[in-house]
Motif scaffolding. Structure first.
Motif, PDB file in Angstrom:
ATOM      1  N   ASP A 133     -64.520 112.077  22.357  1.00 27.48           N
ATOM      2  CA  ASP A 133     -63.897 112.082  21.034  1.00 27.48           C
ATOM      3  C   ASP A 133     -64.772 111.493  19.939  1.00 27.48           C
ATOM      4  OD1 ASP A 133     -61.482 113.114  20.031  1.00 27.48           O
ATOM      5  OD2 ASP A 133     -60.694 111.101  19.683  1.00 27.48           O
ATOM      6  N   LYS A 137     -63.491 112.700  16.204  1.00 32.27           N
ATOM      7  CA  LYS A 137     -62.541 111.852  15.480  1.00 32.27           C
ATOM      8  C   LYS A 137     -62.923 111.606  14.017  1.00 32.27           C
ATOM      9  CE  LYS A 137     -59.962 107.522  15.699  1.00 32.27           C
ATOM     10  NZ  LYS A 137     -60.192 107.220  14.259  1.00 32.27           N
ATOM     11  N   ASP A 141     -60.427 112.523  10.930  1.00 31.05           N
ATOM     12  CA  ASP A 141     -60.007 111.494   9.977  1.00 31.05           C
ATOM     13  C   ASP A 141     -60.100 111.960   8.529  1.00 31.05           C
ATOM     14  OD1 ASP A 141     -59.463 109.788  12.066  1.00 31.05           O
ATOM     15  OD2 ASP A 141     -61.311 108.613  11.862  1.00 31.05           O
TER      16      ASP A 141
END
Length: 231
Positions: A133, A137, A141
């Protein structure tokens, strides 16, 4: 003059690309081929990095990279970078454990994709980069979807990357296989751009090979490093 440190050897082929590209970018930025940046490379063992990840030993990997960064600090560099995508799986831990400013290849790639105003991009790299991840990520975000190939294709891409590209071997049949995978991701997943999430992948995939925009993480990282060098 600022002094830059690179954690290299991850793999050797891309370390050479970093070295040459930083020099050419620095000279272009300063408008002279009579200048050279002050640069230190600490070349470590990419196979040790892979072993730590295979064993799910993130602490061992973090300590290994932290030691490499601290050795660069001891050499007097002003800032540093890890010259590969996969080791960024523990970037945050290394950053917390070292005093030297580190420039992240992932963060710089996020900036580039945001500037291109894309919402859905494909990612290829080692299986560690595709399956974990740490790369996806930061994009999520900021509202950007990152799509990776199916599991079978991930295995194939990883094997060709480690067995061939990491050793400087570029095969036309491997290129054709990669492009078939990318084409499927365009058609089935609707990707608008492609992140070359391994610093060796630009040896194989060129900008003219795809109709969608490519994000060469090596070039993006180098550009950020040159910018920092020439402030």
């Amino acid at each position: 003059m600022a002094k830059i440190g690179l954690v290299g050897g991850l793999g050797p082929e891309s370390t050479v690309e970093y070295y040459q590209s930083i020099i050419s970018g620095y000279q272009e930025k300063l408008g002279s081929n009579k200048v050279l940046p002050h640069l230190v490379i600490n070349s470590i063992n990419m196979y040790q990095v892979f072993a730590y990840i295979d064993d799910d030993n993130t602490q061992g990997l973090s300590d290994y990279l932290t030691k490499a960064v601290n050795e660069l600090e001891a050499s007097g560099v002003d800032f540093a970078a890890i010259s590969a995508n996969t080791p960024h799986i523990v970037f945050d831990q290394v950053n917390r454990q070292t005093r030297l400013p580190l420039i992240s290849i992932v963060e710089e790639t996020v900036k580039d994709v945001r500037q291109a105003n894309l919402n859905r991009v494909g990612l290829i790299g080692t299986r560690f980069t595709m399956a974990n991840d740490f790369f996806k990520k930061p994009f999520r975000d900021v509202g950007i979807d990152v799509i990776v190939p199916n599991e079978k294709d991930q295995v194939l891409i990883h094997e060709k990357t480690v067995d061939e590209l990491e050793n400087g071997i570029v095969k036309e049949e491997t290129k054709e296989t990669f492009l078939e995978i990318i084409c499927r991701m365009e058609e089935e997943d609707g990707i608008e751009g492609l992140i070359l999430g391994c610093t060796e992948h630009p040896m194989l995939i060129k900008p003219t090979d795809t109709s969608i925009k490519q994000f060469n993480t090596t070039a993006i990282h180098v550009s950020a490093l040159v910018e920092r060098l020439t402030r």
